[in-house]
Design an enzyme around this catalytic site. Structure first.
Site, PDB file in Angstrom:
ATOM      1  N   ASN A   9       0.867  -1.180   0.000  1.00 46.14           N
ATOM      2  CA  ASN A   9       0.000   0.000   0.000  1.00 46.14           C
ATOM      3  C   ASN A   9       0.905   1.230   0.000  1.00 46.14           C
ATOM      4  O   ASN A   9       1.535   1.528   1.006  1.00 46.14           O
ATOM      5  CB  ASN A   9      -0.885  -0.031   1.255  1.00 46.14           C
ATOM      6  CG  ASN A   9      -1.658   1.263   1.435  1.00 46.14           C
ATOM      7  OD1 ASN A   9      -1.801   2.057   0.497  1.00 46.14           O
ATOM      8  ND2 ASN A   9      -2.163   1.480   2.641  1.00 46.14           N
ATOM      9  N   LYS A  11       0.060   4.289  -0.223  1.00 48.16           N
ATOM     10  CA  LYS A  11      -0.582   5.471   0.391  1.00 48.16           C
ATOM     11  C   LYS A  11      -0.382   6.701  -0.512  1.00 48.16           C
ATOM     12  O   LYS A  11      -0.357   6.559  -1.729  1.00 48.16           O
ATOM     13  CB  LYS A  11      -0.043   5.704   1.802  1.00 48.16           C
ATOM     14  CG  LYS A  11      -0.049   4.442   2.642  1.00 48.16           C
ATOM     15  CD  LYS A  11       0.175   4.695   4.102  1.00 48.16           C
ATOM     16  CE  LYS A  11       0.310   3.373   4.825  1.00 48.16           C
ATOM     17  NZ  LYS A  11       0.176   3.476   6.257  1.00 48.16           N
ATOM     18  N   HIS A  95      -9.444   1.073   4.735  1.00 50.08           N
ATOM     19  CA  HIS A  95      -8.161   1.169   5.449  1.00 50.08           C
ATOM     20  C   HIS A  95      -8.373   2.063   6.683  1.00 50.08           C
ATOM     21  O   HIS A  95      -9.171   3.000   6.655  1.00 50.08           O
ATOM     22  CB  HIS A  95      -7.100   1.770   4.518  1.00 50.08           C
ATOM     23  CG  HIS A  95      -5.721   1.708   5.094  1.00 50.08           C
ATOM     24  ND1 HIS A  95      -5.280   2.601   6.035  1.00 50.08           N
ATOM     25  CD2 HIS A  95      -4.702   0.837   4.881  1.00 50.08           C
ATOM     26  CE1 HIS A  95      -4.030   2.284   6.380  1.00 50.08           C
ATOM     27  NE2 HIS A  95      -3.663   1.218   5.696  1.00 50.08           N
ATOM     28  N   GLU A  97      -6.778   4.409   7.862  1.00 47.55           N
ATOM     29  CA  GLU A  97      -6.583   5.853   7.629  1.00 47.55           C
ATOM     30  C   GLU A  97      -7.828   6.463   6.992  1.00 47.55           C
ATOM     31  O   GLU A  97      -8.155   7.628   7.232  1.00 47.55           O
ATOM     32  CB  GLU A  97      -5.324   6.075   6.762  1.00 47.55           C
ATOM     33  CG  GLU A  97      -4.058   5.813   7.572  1.00 47.55           C
ATOM     34  CD  GLU A  97      -2.878   5.308   6.771  1.00 47.55           C
ATOM     35  OE1 GLU A  97      -2.870   5.425   5.533  1.00 47.55           O
ATOM     36  OE2 GLU A  97      -1.933   4.767   7.405  1.00 47.55           O
ATOM     37  N   GLU A 167      -5.402  -5.362  10.377  1.00 49.86           N
ATOM     38  CA  GLU A 167      -4.363  -4.365  10.650  1.00 49.86           C
ATOM     39  C   GLU A 167      -4.668  -3.672  11.967  1.00 49.86           C
ATOM     40  O   GLU A 167      -5.483  -2.733  12.001  1.00 49.86           O
ATOM     41  CB  GLU A 167      -4.334  -3.316   9.539  1.00 49.86           C
ATOM     42  CG  GLU A 167      -4.078  -3.878   8.167  1.00 49.86           C
ATOM     43  CD  GLU A 167      -3.519  -2.818   7.248  1.00 49.86           C
ATOM     44  OE1 GLU A 167      -2.369  -2.955   6.826  1.00 49.86           O
ATOM     45  OE2 GLU A 167      -4.222  -1.829   6.975  1.00 49.86           O
ATOM     46  N   GLY A 173       2.327   1.847  10.679  1.00 48.62           N
ATOM     47  CA  GLY A 173       3.253   2.970  10.532  1.00 48.62           C
ATOM     48  C   GLY A 173       3.942   3.376  11.831  1.00 48.62           C
ATOM     49  O   GLY A 173       4.537   4.440  11.919  1.00 48.62           O
ATOM     50  N   SER A 212       3.408  -2.558  10.256  1.00 49.25           N
ATOM     51  CA  SER A 212       4.865  -2.560  10.407  1.00 49.25           C
ATOM     52  C   SER A 212       5.533  -3.887  10.035  1.00 49.25           C
ATOM     53  O   SER A 212       6.493  -4.318  10.677  1.00 49.25           O
ATOM     54  CB  SER A 212       5.261  -2.127  11.826  1.00 49.25           C
ATOM     55  OG  SER A 212       4.773  -0.824  12.084  1.00 49.25           O
TER      56      SER A 212
HETATM   57  C1  PEP Z   1      -0.617  -0.111   5.796  1.00 49.56           C
HETATM   58  O1  PEP Z   1      -0.425   0.857   5.089  1.00 49.56           O
HETATM   59  O2  PEP Z   1      -1.650  -0.743   5.684  1.00 49.56           O
HETATM   60  C2  PEP Z   1       0.423  -0.487   6.763  1.00 49.56           C
HETATM   61  C3  PEP Z   1       0.270  -1.582   7.450  1.00 49.56           C
HETATM   62  O3  PEP Z   1       1.508   0.350   6.890  1.00 49.56           O
HETATM   63  P1  PEP Z   1       2.931  -0.020   7.580  1.00 49.56           P
HETATM   64  O4  PEP Z   1       3.386  -1.309   6.977  1.00 49.56           O
HETATM   65  O5  PEP Z   1       3.818   1.132   7.231  1.00 49.56           O
HETATM   66  O6  PEP Z   1       2.673  -0.150   9.054  1.00 49.56           O
END
Ligand code: PEP
Length: 250
Positions: A9, A11, A95, A97, A167, A173, A212
């Protein structure tokens, strides 16, 4: 047997030229991979160019969002057919976010999921608890609600086609990954809820872990029986680190 899926992803990162340059490098570094499905989700503006670059390769592309209406006066929105038209086979939906900054709810997730399926896209539906919810011991309750309301009205056949991404919001992040045991516990619970709703589809649906994921922790996460892949932000932005994730078993 569920084929692992490693999804990046991106973003709100990368110009068109930057996006094309990364997929060009990735295309050659993972050309020999057949046992893992690979998905990259760039920004809308880069989708068309990235699709031209990955045509004929083992890289799939997906959008990071869509709107549920087919067309009309919805300034700034992108329809499922438009997403499909750029060459996408997948789309991320809900997601954290989007839930946090753009007021997406389980109800909008449900509308987007159904619209994506109608357009022939595979939705990757994101679920996960916040740190506060984990500390209050309501993780399972949150996950169950997100699944039941986000997937309401889907047929068992649609339910086995889609992808779920667990997630935990506190791990996205932040550099704080859920331990393999913590992730496995929620993945197994997700499959249990799925089996109550859809029977056998629970054994076919792929459930990704996101939060992460990096080249160091990926193989321990992937050893868990109910983790079928990763949804990766930061570590998917460069070809070198994403290649290590795709080749986690090598
Ligand atoms: C994500 O964007 O869904 C995500 C898990 O980001 P990261 O791997 O940076 O934590």
């Amino acid at each position: 047997m569920r084929k692992p899926l490693m999804a990046g992803n991106w973003k709100m990162n990368k110009t068109v030229a930057e996006a094309v340059s990364v997929v060009k490098a990735l295309k050659s570094s993972i050309a020999d991979v057949t046992d893992v499905e690979v998905l990259i989700c760039p920004t809308f503006t880069a989708l068309y160019a990235v699709n031209n670059e990955v045509k004929g390769s083992n890289i799939n592309i997906g959008a990071q969002n869509l709107f549920w209406e087919p067309k009309g006066a919805f300034t700034g929105e992108i329809s499922p057919t438009m997403v499909k038209d750029t060459g996408c086979s997948y789309v991320l939906i809900g997601h954290s976010e989007r839930r946090q900054y753009f007021n997406e709810t389980d109800e909008t997730v449900n509308k987007k999921t159904k619209a994506a399926l109608v357009a022939g896209l595979i939705p990757v539906i994101c679920i996960g608890e916040t740190l506060k919810e984990r500390e209050q011991n309501i993780t399972f309750k949150v996950i169950e609600k997100q699944i039941k309301e986000g997937l309401a009205g889907l047929t068992p056949q649609q339910a086995e086609t889609i992808v779920i991404a667990y997630e935990p919001v506190w791990a996205i992040g932040t550099g704080k990954t859920a331990t393999p045991d913590q992730a496995q516990e929620v993945h197994a619970f997700t499959r249990k809820v799925y089996s109550q709703m859809y029977g056998d589809a629970s054994q076919k649906v792929r459930i990704l872990y996101g939060g992460s994921v990096n080249p160091t922790n990926v193989s321990d996460l992937m050893k868990q029986p109910d983790i079928d892949g990763g949804l990766v932000g930061g570590a998917s932005l460069e070809a070198e680190s994403f290649t290590k994730l795709v080749k986690y078993s090598k």
